[in-house]
Motif scaffolding. Structure first.
Motif, PDB file in Angstrom:
ATOM      1  N   PHE A 221      64.309  16.676  28.401  1.00 15.38           N
ATOM      2  CA  PHE A 221      63.538  16.418  29.330  1.00 15.38           C
ATOM      3  C   PHE A 221      63.814  14.833  29.577  1.00 15.38           C
ATOM      4  O   PHE A 221      64.216  13.917  28.819  1.00 15.38           O
ATOM      5  CB  PHE A 221      62.404  16.635  28.963  1.00 15.38           C
ATOM      6  CG  PHE A 221      62.149  18.287  28.706  1.00 15.38           C
ATOM      7  CD1 PHE A 221      61.983  19.173  29.470  1.00 15.38           C
ATOM      8  CD2 PHE A 221      62.093  18.439  27.376  1.00 15.38           C
ATOM      9  CE1 PHE A 221      61.803  20.489  29.062  1.00 15.38           C
ATOM     10  CE2 PHE A 221      62.139  19.889  26.773  1.00 15.38           C
ATOM     11  CZ  PHE A 221      61.834  20.786  27.613  1.00 15.38           C
ATOM     12  N   PHE A 222      63.228  14.414  30.744  1.00 19.76           N
ATOM     13  CA  PHE A 222      63.160  13.065  31.185  1.00 19.76           C
ATOM     14  C   PHE A 222      61.757  12.783  32.204  1.00 19.76           C
ATOM     15  O   PHE A 222      61.541  13.561  32.937  1.00 19.76           O
ATOM     16  CB  PHE A 222      64.695  12.628  31.774  1.00 19.76           C
ATOM     17  CG  PHE A 222      64.974  13.285  33.102  1.00 19.76           C
ATOM     18  CD1 PHE A 222      64.502  12.866  34.348  1.00 19.76           C
ATOM     19  CD2 PHE A 222      65.698  14.520  32.901  1.00 19.76           C
ATOM     20  CE1 PHE A 222      64.952  13.777  35.416  1.00 19.76           C
ATOM     21  CE2 PHE A 222      66.246  15.177  34.102  1.00 19.76           C
ATOM     22  CZ  PHE A 222      66.033  14.898  35.215  1.00 19.76           C
ATOM     23  N   LYS A 223      61.433  11.705  31.789  1.00 21.17           N
ATOM     24  CA  LYS A 223      60.028  11.360  32.782  1.00 21.17           C
ATOM     25  C   LYS A 223      60.695  10.927  34.146  1.00 21.17           C
ATOM     26  O   LYS A 223      61.523  10.278  34.351  1.00 21.17           O
ATOM     27  CB  LYS A 223      59.654  10.025  32.109  1.00 21.17           C
ATOM     28  CG  LYS A 223      58.746  10.242  30.756  1.00 21.17           C
ATOM     29  CD  LYS A 223      58.024   9.004  30.743  1.00 21.17           C
ATOM     30  CE  LYS A 223      57.241   8.907  29.199  1.00 21.17           C
ATOM     31  NZ  LYS A 223      56.464   7.840  28.928  1.00 21.17           N
ATOM     32  N   THR A 224      59.728  11.676  34.892  1.00 21.47           N
ATOM     33  CA  THR A 224      59.812  11.177  36.407  1.00 21.47           C
ATOM     34  C   THR A 224      58.782  10.734  36.875  1.00 21.47           C
ATOM     35  O   THR A 224      57.574  10.709  36.225  1.00 21.47           O
ATOM     36  CB  THR A 224      60.187  12.750  37.280  1.00 21.47           C
ATOM     37  OG1 THR A 224      59.262  13.420  37.036  1.00 21.47           O
ATOM     38  CG2 THR A 224      61.596  13.076  36.782  1.00 21.47           C
ATOM     39  N   ASN A 225      58.625  10.238  38.165  1.00 17.58           N
ATOM     40  CA  ASN A 225      57.316  10.040  38.851  1.00 17.58           C
ATOM     41  C   ASN A 225      57.121  10.857  40.078  1.00 17.58           C
ATOM     42  O   ASN A 225      57.896  11.194  40.953  1.00 17.58           O
ATOM     43  CB  ASN A 225      57.232   8.587  39.483  1.00 17.58           C
ATOM     44  CG  ASN A 225      56.259   8.022  40.071  1.00 17.58           C
ATOM     45  OD1 ASN A 225      56.091   8.527  41.481  1.00 17.58           O
ATOM     46  ND2 ASN A 225      55.108   7.649  39.363  1.00 17.58           N
ATOM     47  N   HIS A 226      55.888  11.255  40.142  1.00 17.89           N
ATOM     48  CA  HIS A 226      55.566  12.316  41.049  1.00 17.89           C
ATOM     49  C   HIS A 226      53.755  12.061  41.391  1.00 17.89           C
ATOM     50  O   HIS A 226      53.144  11.179  40.530  1.00 17.89           O
ATOM     51  CB  HIS A 226      56.033  13.668  40.694  1.00 17.89           C
ATOM     52  CG  HIS A 226      55.856  14.795  41.588  1.00 17.89           C
ATOM     53  ND1 HIS A 226      56.155  14.623  43.086  1.00 17.89           N
ATOM     54  CD2 HIS A 226      55.126  16.178  41.872  1.00 17.89           C
ATOM     55  CE1 HIS A 226      55.693  15.756  43.648  1.00 17.89           C
ATOM     56  NE2 HIS A 226      55.107  16.418  43.022  1.00 17.89           N
ATOM     57  N   SER A 227      53.241  12.869  42.384  1.00 19.19           N
ATOM     58  CA  SER A 227      51.780  12.753  42.628  1.00 19.19           C
ATOM     59  C   SER A 227      51.150  13.408  41.707  1.00 19.19           C
ATOM     60  O   SER A 227      49.950  13.787  42.005  1.00 19.19           O
ATOM     61  CB  SER A 227      51.659  13.109  44.093  1.00 19.19           C
ATOM     62  OG  SER A 227      52.313  14.244  44.195  1.00 19.19           O
ATOM     63  N   ILE A 228      51.453  13.445  40.483  1.00 21.24           N
ATOM     64  CA  ILE A 228      50.649  14.217  39.427  1.00 21.24           C
ATOM     65  C   ILE A 228      51.124  13.423  37.894  1.00 21.24           C
ATOM     66  O   ILE A 228      52.476  13.190  38.030  1.00 21.24           O
ATOM     67  CB  ILE A 228      50.576  15.724  39.254  1.00 21.24           C
ATOM     68  CG1 ILE A 228      49.719  16.246  38.532  1.00 21.24           C
ATOM     69  CG2 ILE A 228      52.327  16.340  39.132  1.00 21.24           C
ATOM     70  CD1 ILE A 228      49.281  17.709  38.489  1.00 21.24           C
TER      71      ILE A 228
END
Lengths: 559, 559
Positions: A138-145
Motif C-alpha cells: 500500500f501507499f499513503k495518498t491524500n484525499h478528502s478523508i
C-alpha cells in the motif's frame, strides 16, 4: 492456496466505477486468485424512481467464491465501502483496510449484523499481504478523508497499481501527505498497469489545498457576530478538523448535529483522526442556552438533502436549532450533479430567515476544495508510476476519455490505454495485454429491504404512474351469462383532480359500459379481449380529451 | 380611458419571476390603468411530476380585465412570451413588442388559433405608447436574443424602469448595442423605481462578450477535418449568426435540424435578423451526400433534452444524421440547473461514438457566454438609472438578495429596496413607497390539454406512485349476506417484480382475506371500515416485509 501456473493470465476488470460516478469495485485476478479493490454504492439516477441505493452485480464473484482472497478497501467513502454489507452477506471473505476506514466499515457491519462473522484485517501503509499468488502492498495518498491508500499488487504477470481516490495536497491538514517517495519507488521498479482516479480529469490545473480553507473559516468566524452553522460532508474529517480549529481560535463551542456527522465525529475522534480539545463539544440542547457568538453548529445537509439537519433548520422544523437573522451559514461543499436545485432551495430558505449564507463554487466562496486531483496532478501520478498499460477508472465516460488523453500526453502508448465499461476485461500475458471476454456486471437496485426485486418493468411502471397516474376500471360479470352485475367503476389516482373533472370521468364510464355491451353483443367473452378493448377505448378517449396517457388497469371479477 | 385622480396610487408587483427563474410577468398599475410587462412560462420543478409547463396565475388580471391596457413584451424568450397563448385566451388585450419578438409571438398565437383575435402592435426603441395614464417608452438592450428592449413607464406618480433581461456587451454581434445614452438620459430625468434582472447577481465581474465566441468557433472549424455539429439554444440568434460566419469562413454549408431551430432560423432570417448568404443552407437529406469537411449541422439539444435532435444523434437514432468517429460536436450552452445529468449523458454517448466533443463552462470551452450581466454590469445599470426605489426581479431569492446588496453598495437606501415574492405589492404615493396588500399569485400547472386541473393532491399521488407503486385490492361481496363472492384479488404495478415475489403477494392475499373474515364475524360491514382495515393491515405487512409503502387502493364491489 493456488499454485503458479505458466498458463495463468492476469485479468483486470471493474464490476462498478467506470462509466459512472459511484459503486467502485475493481477486480484483479491471476489464475485462481481474485483480489477485489473496494465495494461501493451509488446513489440512484433520476430515472430509478423509488430506489434507495445501487450496488454492483457481484455474480462473477459469487460464482468464483472459492477464488476470492479478500477485499482491499482504499478509503472510507460510501462509493467505496457502501456495498460491503450486501456483498459480505453473499461472500464471506476477509476485508483489509487502514484504521479509520475499518472503523467506518465496522459501523456498517454492526448495523447489518455481520460484524461477528466478517474477518477484518487492519493494515497500514507499510503492510504487505499475500493473497494467493498476488502480493498486496500500500501507499499513503491524500484525499478528502484521512487514512486513504493506494494499492500495489505484485502478480506473476507484473505489477498493478490502483491509486484509489487522490489529490496531491502539498500542505495537507493533519499531515496526511501522499507518500511521493514510495510512489516514485513503485514506479521506478516497473509497473505493468495503472488504474487511476479520473474524477477531475476534465479540470485543467491543480486542485487547491485543503488548508486554504482553514484561513477562510477563521476569517469568517472572526467576522460573525452571531451563531455559525457549517454544513459539510460528514466524512470530510479534515474539513471538520478545520472547523474545530477555527472555533478554537475564536473561542466558540461546537454542537454536532445530524446522524452521520455524529457518527463520523465519534469514530474519527475515538481513533485519533480528529483532535478535539477537552470541553469543545456541547450537546445540541445547549445551543439555545449559549451566547450566539460562542457557538458553532456542525451539521449534515450540505447537499440540501430533504431530511437532513440543515434542510430542517432552513425550514424552521429542526427540533433543537433555529436559524436567526444575522446567523452565518457556511455550506462547505459543492452540489453533486443533480443536487443543485436542492442546495439552491436551502440557500434561499436560509436567506429568507435572514442568515448570511456562504456557498457556491469553492473558487468564489473559498470554503470548499475538491478531494480529487486535477489534470496536472493526474499527469504527475502517471509520470511517477510510468505504467506500460493504463486503465482510467472512477468516472463517467467523458472523464475516463479525458484521462486517457492525459495518459497519451505524458507518453503512454495510445493502444496501451483501455477505456472500459463495467464487466469489460483486460487480459495480460507475457507482458502484453488485450481485451478479453466480458463478465456479468450491472446495477443491483435496492429499494427498502428488497435487493434486486425492482427491475426494468417495475421502474417503467413507476415512471408511467409518475407522469399521468392510473385509472382502475372494475367490473363484475356473471359467471352464467356474462352480464354486468356491478360496475364499471372507475377509480383514478394521480390523473386529474376528480372534483373538477366529474364530467370527464362520467363520460369515461359511459365509454367503458358501451364498449363492454358491444363486446357482449358480439359474443366476445375472453377476459383478455375484454380488457384490451376497454383499455384501448378508454385510453383513446382520455388522450383525445386530455393529451395524457394514464396507466389503465381493467379488472374483471366473476361471480 | 381613465382620468388622473389625485388619490390614485401606483402599484407594482410580480405575478411571476421573483423567487424563481421563469414565468416572468410584472404588473404596473396606476388607478384604473394596468400595464403588464411580459407573460412567460416556467419549466416544471422536479417535484411537479408529469407537468409540461407552468404559467402564472392571472386571476388578478382577469378580475380587473377592463383595466388592463396591454402587455408589453421585452424579448422573445420562452420565460417572457411562453404564457401568452394561455393568457390571451382569457384576456384579450393588445400585445406590444419589437419586430423579432412579435414574429416569435405570432408563431405561438397561430398555433393556438389566437392570431386573428389578438391585437398586435409593433414598436421600436423610439416608440411611445399611451396606456391610459401611463406612457410607455423603450430603450435598446443587449441580450442573448436580438431586438430586446427595456421599458420606461411614466406614471403620474413618477417614472418606473423595467430593464428586461440584459448584459452590457461592448462588442456585440450584429450591432445589438445597449443604448447607453438613452439609458443615461432616462436616469438623469429622475427615476422613481427600477426593476432589474438579477439572474447573474451572484457572479462577480463582467459577463464576457458574445463576439469572443466567434473567433473560437472559427478556430475550431478550421481544425476540424470532418463534420461539425453545433448545438445551441434556438433563440440565440447571435450565436447562430456566428456559426454561419464561421461556416462561411471555412467554406462549409449548414443543415438546420430540430423543430425549434428550423422555426427560429426561418423567422429570424425572414425578418432580417440573420444574414445567411445565398446557398449556404442545405437540406438535412443532403448531409450524407456532402464531403464531411464541407458540412456544419446546426441543431437543438444543447440541454440534453431526451427527444431533441442532438440526443437522437448521440443515440444513433436520428433519421438523417449519424455521428461518425472524428466528427466535432460543439455544445454551445451551459446546462440549466437540473439538466447537468442529461447533458453529461449526451456528451458520454457522443464520445463513445468517437466524436470530439467541446462542452463545459464557457470559461473552459470558450463556446458559450451568458446573456445576463454580472455584478459590475448590474451596478452599471443601477448607476445609470439612479432610482430612488429598487426592486430586484428575475431570479431565485438568493439572486434577488445579492442584487439588493449590489443596490446598497451603489447607494440605494436599504429601506428603499424591496425583496418581493410573487403577489407582494409595493404602493407608491406622493413619492414614498410601502408594502401593500398581497394579490393572488401562484403556479398554474399545464399537463397535456389540462390547465390547472392538476393540483397538490394529484401531484402527491403521482409522487407516492413513483416511489413504491400501487396495489389494487378488489373483492366482490354479496348484497344479501355480505359474504365474499369473488376475490380478494391483488394487482400490483410499480411495486415488486411479481414473478420474483409470488410468495409475498400470496401472503398479502391471505392477510386481506383473514382481515375481511374477521371484520365480517364482528359484523363490521360499512365499506369505509372495511377499506380502512384492509389498507392498514396490508400496509403494515408490506412495510414489515419490504420497508416500502406502496399506495393501496381497496375496491369493494357488491352484487
Amino acid at each position: 492456496m493456488s499454485k503458479k501456473n505458466n498458463q495463468d493470465k492476469l485479468i483486470i476488470f471493474a464490476l462498478g466505477g467506470v462509466g459512472e460516478i459511484g459503486k467502485n469495485m475493481y477486480v484483479v485476478q491471476h489464475g485462481n486468485d481474485i483480489v477485489v479493490v473496494d465495494a461501493g454504492l451509488k446513489f440512484p439516477e433520476e430515472d430509478m424512481l423509488g430506489i434507495d441505493i445501487v450496488i454492483p452485480d457481484i455474480s462473477y464473484l459469487t460464482e468464483n467464491r472459492d477464488k476470492v482472497r479478500g477485499i482491499l478497501v482504499t478509503h472510507g467513502h460510501e462509493d467505496h465501502i457502501g456495498a460491503l454489507p450486501y456483498v459480505l452477506k453473499h461472500l464471506n471473505v476477509p476485508v483489509y483496510s487502514t484504521k479509520l476506514t475499518l472503523g467506518l466499515i465496522e459501523g456498517k457491519l454492526k448495523e447489518a449484523g455481520l460484524l461477528g462473522e466478517t474477518k477484518r484485517i487492519l493494515i497500514n501503509a507499510d503492510s504487505e499481504v499475500q493473497l494467493g499468488s498476488i502480493k498486496a502492498s500500500f501507499f499513503k495518498t491524500n484525499h478528502s478523508i484521512p487514512d486513504s491508500v493506494g494499492v500495489c499488487l505484485d502478480t506473476p504477470e507484473g505489477r498493478v497499481v490502483h491509486t484509489g481516490d487522490f489529490k496531491f495536497d502539498h500542505t495537507p491538514v493533519n499531515d496526511q501527505y501522499a507518500d511521493l517517495q514510495r510512489i516514485a519507488e513503485i514506479g521506478s521498479q516497473g509497473v505493468l498497469a495503472l488504474l487511476s482516479d479520473s474524477t477531475n480529469a476534465e479540470r485543467p490545473g491543480f486542485t487547491p489545498s485543503e488548508s486554504m480553507i482553514g484561513a477562510n473559516f477563521e476569517d469568517i468566524f472572526r467576522k460573525a457576530s452571531q451563531r455559525i452553522v457549517v454544513a459539510t460532508f460528514a466524512s470530510n474529517v479534515h474539513r471538520i478538523q478545520q472547523v474545530i480549529n477555527a472555533a478554537m481560535a475564536t473561542k466558540r463551542k461546537i454542537a454536532v448535529i445530524g446522524r452521520s456527522m455524529v457518527n463520523v465525529v465519534s469514530i474519527a475522534s475515538d481513533l485519533g483522526y480528529l483532535e478535539i480539545p477537552e470541553g469543545m463539544i456541547i450537546e445540541p440542547d445547549e445551543v439555545n442556552k449559549m451566547a450566539a457568538d460562542r457557538v458553532v453548529v456542525l451539521s449534515t445537509g450540505s447537499q440540501g438533502e430533504p431530511m437532513s439537519a440543515l434542510t430542517r433548520m432552513a425550514r424552521s422544523t429542526h427540533r433543537k436549532v433555529d436559524i436567526l437573522p444575522g446567523d452565518t451559514v457556511i455550506i462547505a461543499a459543492t452540489p453533486i450533479p443533480g443536487n443543485e436545485k436542492y442546495v439552491g432551495r436551502t440557500v434561499d430558505e436560509l436567506f429568507r430567515l435572514g442568515a448570511n449564507v456562504i456557498y457556491g463554487p469553492g473558487s468564489v466562496s473559498g470554503v470548499h476544495v475538491s478531494g480529487h486531483g486535477s489534470q496536472e496532478e493526474l499527469k504527475l501520478m502517471l509520470n511517477l508510476i510510468k505504467p506500460k498499460y493504463f486503465i482510467p477508472i472512477h468516472g463517467e465516460y467523458r472523464m475516463l476519455r479525458h484521462h486517457a488523453l492525459l495518459g497519451e500526453s505524458v507518453g503512454v502508448e495510445k493502444e496501451n490505454i483501455f477505456l472500459l465499461d463495467n464487466g469489460d476485461t483486460v487480459e495480460f500475458q507475457g507482458g502484453t495485454a488485450r481485451k478479453g471476454n466480458k463478465v456479468a456486471a450491472g446495477n443491483v437496485l435496492i429499494d427498502g429491504l428488497g435487493v434486486g426485486d425492482v427491475g426494468n418493468i417495475v421502474l417503467r411502471d413507476r415512471k408511467l404512474l409518475s407522469q399521468d397516474g392510473i385509472l382502475v376500471v372494475v367490473v363484475t360479470l356473471s359467471k352464467q351469462d356474462g352480464t354486468i352485475l356491478s360496475g364499471p367503476d372507475i377509480i383514478s389516482r394521480g390523473f386529474v383532480y376528480v372534483r373538477e373533472s366529474e364530467g370527464l370521468l362520467e363520460e369515461a364510464n359511459r365509454i367503458v359500459t358501451s364498449t363492454l355491451h358491444k363486446l357482449m353483443n358480439d359474443k366476445v367473452n375472453e377476459w383478455a379481449s375484454l380488457k384490451t378493448n376497454v383499455k384501448d377505448a378508454l385510453g383513446r378517449f382520455l388522450y383525445e380529451q386530455t393529451r395524457r396517457r394514464p396507466m389503465i388497469l381493467p379488472i374483471i371479477m366473476e361471480v
